[in-house]
Design a protein around this motif. Structure first.
Motif: not given
Length: 229
Positions: A54, A57-64, A82, A86
């Motif tokens: 990655r 920066t990603m939230t858990d949801e964005q990483y999923r 995203h 970013e």
């Protein structure tokens, strides 16, 4: 062993085609209020084409969404928009650049792609494009006159599996009707494409260089495996 290869599986991005930006794509764009220059262009393209990891920066949801982006077009769009936002692009510029990525006309074929696919077809060697991707690449092959030279397109978003999951390779082999030990996978990622070894395929690695700098990479890779083109 050479005459045993009766099918060749090819990766798409960095193997048969490459996404190569044009300056016009970035006209009027700015990153954090600075005009996009060559260095920033290169970094944005790296973030759009890097197969793993990655870059923002990603939230858990964005990483999923990122992790599953090649399984569904809506996740692919969400994930890459995203990344671009970013990276500092305004929404409308992010969408414009993303639309370039998923347009098959934006992708450049390597100089020997059409030649190799045509030659394998003439030799009776079956071929499949096996790609982690969330859009239809068939038009890219039609545009270079190679649409009829590929037997099967095994695309992650259509089959529900991404490399190196063995399922995507076995799906390709099943469609081609060829046993793994008689098949060769050609790709630019040891991690993703090299996963074909786990199901019994041979594997040949190519370098995802700019198309102008790799005139005969496919010919060379196939030659090492004993397949003349």
């Amino acid at each position: 062993m050479a005459d045993m290869v009766s099918a060749v599986l090819f990766d798409f991005s960095g193997t048969l085609f490459r996404l190569e930006e044009q300056d016009s794509w970035f006209a009027g764009m700015a990153v954090d209020e600075r005009e996009v220059d060559g260095h920033v262009q290169a970094e944005l393209m790296r973030r759009l084409t890097a197969p793993t990891g990655r870059s923002v920066t990603m939230t858990d949801e964005q990483y999923r969404a990122w992790a599953n982006r090649d399984l569904a077009p809506h996740l692919h769009r969400e994930a890459y928009l995203h990344v671009l936002r970013e990276s500092g692009l305004a929404d409308h510029h992010a969408e414009s650049l993303y639309d370039r990525v998923i347009d098959p006309a934006s992708w450049s074929a390597y100089p020997d792609t059409a030649r190799v696919l045509k030659s394998l077809r003439a030799q009776g060697v079956r071929t499949a494009v096996v790609s982690n991707i969330a859009f239809d690449v068939r038009p890219a092959f039609a545009a270079i006159g190679a649409g009829d030279h590929v037997n099967e397109y095994v695309l992650s978003f259509e089959v529900g599996a991404v490399k190196p999951d063995p399922a995507i390779f076995t799906a390709a082999l099943r469609r081609l009707g060829v046993p793994a030990q008689d098949s060769l996978m050609v790709g630019d990622s040891e991690e993703a494409d090299g996963g074909a070894r786990a199901v019994g395929c041979q594997f040949a690695l190519v370098d995802p260089l700019p198309t102008a700098g790799r005139p005969d990479g496919l010919v060379t890779a196939l030659g090492r495996a004993g397949i003349g083109t």
